[in-house]
Design a protein around this motif. Structure first.
Motif: not given
Ligand code: SF4
Length: 355
Positions: A134-136, A140-143, A175-177, A248-250
């Protein structure tokens, strides 16, 4: 990790004094968590074999050895299956050679989820997906955890059956999402029905849900599955549309409120909790007040409210911070106080209703 190590002949200790090897399983989401780990590692200096594992390991890689030379091995979240071999190798090496770092794997082998080790004898966490795409902008999680990958639904169900065979009766799907979960024709709601049908299971819940992927089918599944704990954690992060866009939350607040309204209509009496960030770069006083207004309007049962923490390498790190630390702290205290009042009044209302 404990299961992998036990199955390889290692013993868990009840206290750190007995341990020959100390493993720090770490999180990089906020700077504060990282600072605590560095300080704790410092307290063991030279006395133990120290391993840095998890997201900080992936984040710092070989730089971790420069930051604290007493670290012997650095193992990223996708490489934890290598731990038993790494520790055995490290233990037999001379002190100066004790430097191993493994942060290259793209995904975890399925076996790590079937070690049979459960610390809690009643409840287990079951990972359904790894990573996040998702790259909010603040995250840092996606990295450090890589792109979203789904475990096979049959593997997830096998793992839960293994938990149940050991007497565990409650599980949390992780899960993260979670709402983006898919394994061929099994999407997340289908998975909930499959989990609900497992004999011996008494209760399940799940987190984290993402508002852009949560939908009415999910809420109906919470209502219609007998074993769902009937609670939803739906992180909103800000009450201001401009900040949500920068994050960038969509989704916007209109979308979010429509979701919470539907959830409350469909899952009568269901608990609702959220996450919120205060002091995102450029957040104005009016935008902060919109976050407060959102809490007052939705009346979450609980909200986990954090001060924005800059994470190097993320998109948001390129936006200059506009608040002085004292101002961020003041906003944090104000909104925490507001949420405390809301949670307190909900609790007393519920207690009155039960009388
Ligand atoms: S959905 Fe959650 S884990 Fe994924 S980038 Fe956004 S805040 Fe980070």
């Amino acid at each position: 990790m404990a299961g992998l190590l036990q199955n390889s002949g290692f013993k868990l200790c009840d206290n750190d004094k007995e341990a020959e090897v100390i493993i720090f399983n770490t999180c990089s989401v906020r700077k504060h968590a990282e600072d605590r780990v560095w300080s704790l590692i410092g307290s063991y200096k030279g006395k133990k074999i120290i391993g840095l594992v998890g997201c900080m390991a992936q984040n710092y890689r070989e730089r971790a050895f420069e930051r604290d030379p007493s670290i012997s091995f650095v193992v990223g979240p996708q490489d934890i299956h290598k731990l038993p071999k790494i520790i055995k190798k490290t233990a037999f090496k001379g002190v100066l050679e004790r430097k191993t770092w493994e942060t290259d794997s793209q995904c975890r082998p399925e076996e790590i989820y079937h070690t049979g080790f459960y610390q809690d004898k009643q409840h287990a966490y079951v990972v359904i997906s790894e990573g996040c795409s998702n790259f909010c902008s603040y995250c840092i999680v996606p990295y450090v955890r890589g792109p979203l990958r789904h475990r096979k639904s049959s593997d997830i169900l096998d793992e839960i059956k293994q938990c149940l065979s050991q007497g565990i009766t409650k599980i949390t799907l992780l899960g993260q999402n979670v709402n983006a979960y898919r394994d061929q024709e099994v999407d997340f709601t289908r998975l909930l029905y499959l989990v609900d049908g497992l004999a011996g299971l008494e209760e399940f819940d799940f987190f984290t849900s993402h508002p852009k992927d949560a939908n009415l089918d999910l809420f109906k599944a919470i209502r219609d599955t007998a074993k769902s704990a009937r609670r939803l954690h739906l992180p909103v992060q800000s009450g201001a549309d401009r900040i949500l866009k920068l994050m960038n939350r969509g989704y916007d607040i209109k979308d979010y409120l429509a979701l919470t309204d539907s959830y409350r209509k469909i899952v009568k009496g269901g608990l609702l909790t959220t996450d919120l960030i205060v002091g995102f770069p450029t957040e104005t006083e009016d935008e902060f007040k919109l976050s407060c207004a959102l809490l007052s309007k939705v009346k979450f049962n609980a909200a986990y409210i954090f001060k924005y923490s800059l994470r190097p390498g993320t998109q948001a790190a390129n936006i200059a911070e506009s608040l002085k630390p004292g101002e961020k702290e003041k906003r944090h205290q104000r909104i925490l106080e507001l949420q405390r009042d809301i949670s307190r009044s909900l609790r007393s209302k519920n207690a009155d209703a039960r009388k």
